[in-house]
Structure formats: structure tokens, C-alpha cells
Design an enzyme around this catalytic site. Structure first.
Site, mmCIF file in Angstrom:
data_model
loop_
_atom_site.group_PDB
_atom_site.id
_atom_site.type_symbol
_atom_site.label_atom_id
_atom_site.label_comp_id
_atom_site.label_asym_id
_atom_site.label_seq_id
_atom_site.Cartn_x
_atom_site.Cartn_y
_atom_site.Cartn_z
ATOM 1 N N TYR A 106 -10.414 8.781 27.478
ATOM 2 C CA TYR A 106 -11.047 10.073 27.720
ATOM 3 C C TYR A 106 -9.991 11.176 27.813
ATOM 4 C CZ TYR A 106 -14.043 13.652 29.743
ATOM 5 O OH TYR A 106 -14.726 14.815 29.974
ATOM 6 N N HIS A 142 -9.152 14.454 25.157
ATOM 7 C CA HIS A 142 -9.132 15.855 25.583
ATOM 8 C C HIS A 142 -7.767 16.514 25.415
ATOM 9 C CE1 HIS A 142 -13.095 14.866 26.975
ATOM 10 N NE2 HIS A 142 -13.308 16.174 27.016
ATOM 11 N N TYR A 157 -13.000 27.415 30.960
ATOM 12 C CA TYR A 157 -13.571 26.071 31.092
ATOM 13 C C TYR A 157 -12.452 25.082 31.374
ATOM 14 C CZ TYR A 157 -16.484 22.030 29.686
ATOM 15 O OH TYR A 157 -17.190 20.848 29.646
ATOM 16 N N TRP A 166 -19.277 15.956 18.682
ATOM 17 C CA TRP A 166 -18.401 15.743 19.840
ATOM 18 C C TRP A 166 -19.120 14.916 20.914
ATOM 19 C CZ3 TRP A 166 -13.383 16.252 20.949
ATOM 20 C CH2 TRP A 166 -12.999 16.184 22.284
#
Length: 106
Positions: free
Chosen positions: A17, A21, A40, A75
């Protein structure tokens, strides 16, 4: 407005993960900006607790606009296996803000 949410990343997929990113697709970043997402950030604990922070004029409208994009569909399909329980496509379980230190005095 400021929004904060939490999700749970599967502990056996944490490293993957994080790696995903480190290279968020440029077209995904562009779509987020175009649909009103600002500042964000995602924060991840070692046990998989994921805290997200975002600013938007209207998060619900921004989420709907993102849901209509092809890049978001692709995504989210790639990210879904990383989550335990609720996924971003299910909606973000928002947290209630109880304090905010403003940049302004008084």
C-alpha cells in the site's frame, strides 16, 4: 472545509500500500485536483489504521465528481484489495472535528 476519515488497511498488505502511494498516477492526482480535493494527506499506523485529511468546498460533490472519472475507477479497483472492511468506494467514515488551532489569533 476540512474533512478527516479513517479506513483500515490489511496488515499483510501495508508495504504494498505504501509503495503504491509513492507513485500515485499523475492522472489520478490531476483528477483529484480537478474535482476539488485540496491538501489531501494519508497517514498510516503500523497496525493498518489509515487516517485521511482533505480540504474541499463540498466533499460529497467532490466524491461524486471523482466517481465519474475513469482514472478513479481504475485506481479504486487496484486499491480495493488493500482494505479490510470499508473501502473508499463505500464512502469515507468521517471523523468529527472537536478542535482546530487556527492560524489566526483570538
Amino acid at each position: 472545509m476540512r474533512y478527516c476519515f479513517q479506513l483500515q488497511v490489511r496488515e499483510d498488505r501495508l508495504e504494498e500500500y505504501v509503495e503504491a502511494h509513492k507513485a500515485v498516477w499523475p492522472e489520478m492526482q490531476a483528477a483529484l485536483r480537478a474535482t476539488g480535493w485540496r491538501n489531501y494527506s494519508l497517514f498510516l499506523r503500523p497496525d493498518g489504521l489509515l487516517i485521511g485529511y482533505v480540504e474541499a468546498d463540498d466533499l460529497a460533490a467532490s466524491e461524486l465528481a471523482m466517481a465519474a472519472t475513469d482514472v478513479n475507477t481504475r485506481w479504486q479497483a487496484e486499491m480495493a484489495p488493500f482494505f479490510a472492511g470499508t473501502t473508499p468506494e463505500d464512502g469515507f467514515p468521517l471523523l468529527t472535528e472537536v478542535f482546530h488551532l487556527s492560524d489566526e489569533e483570538g
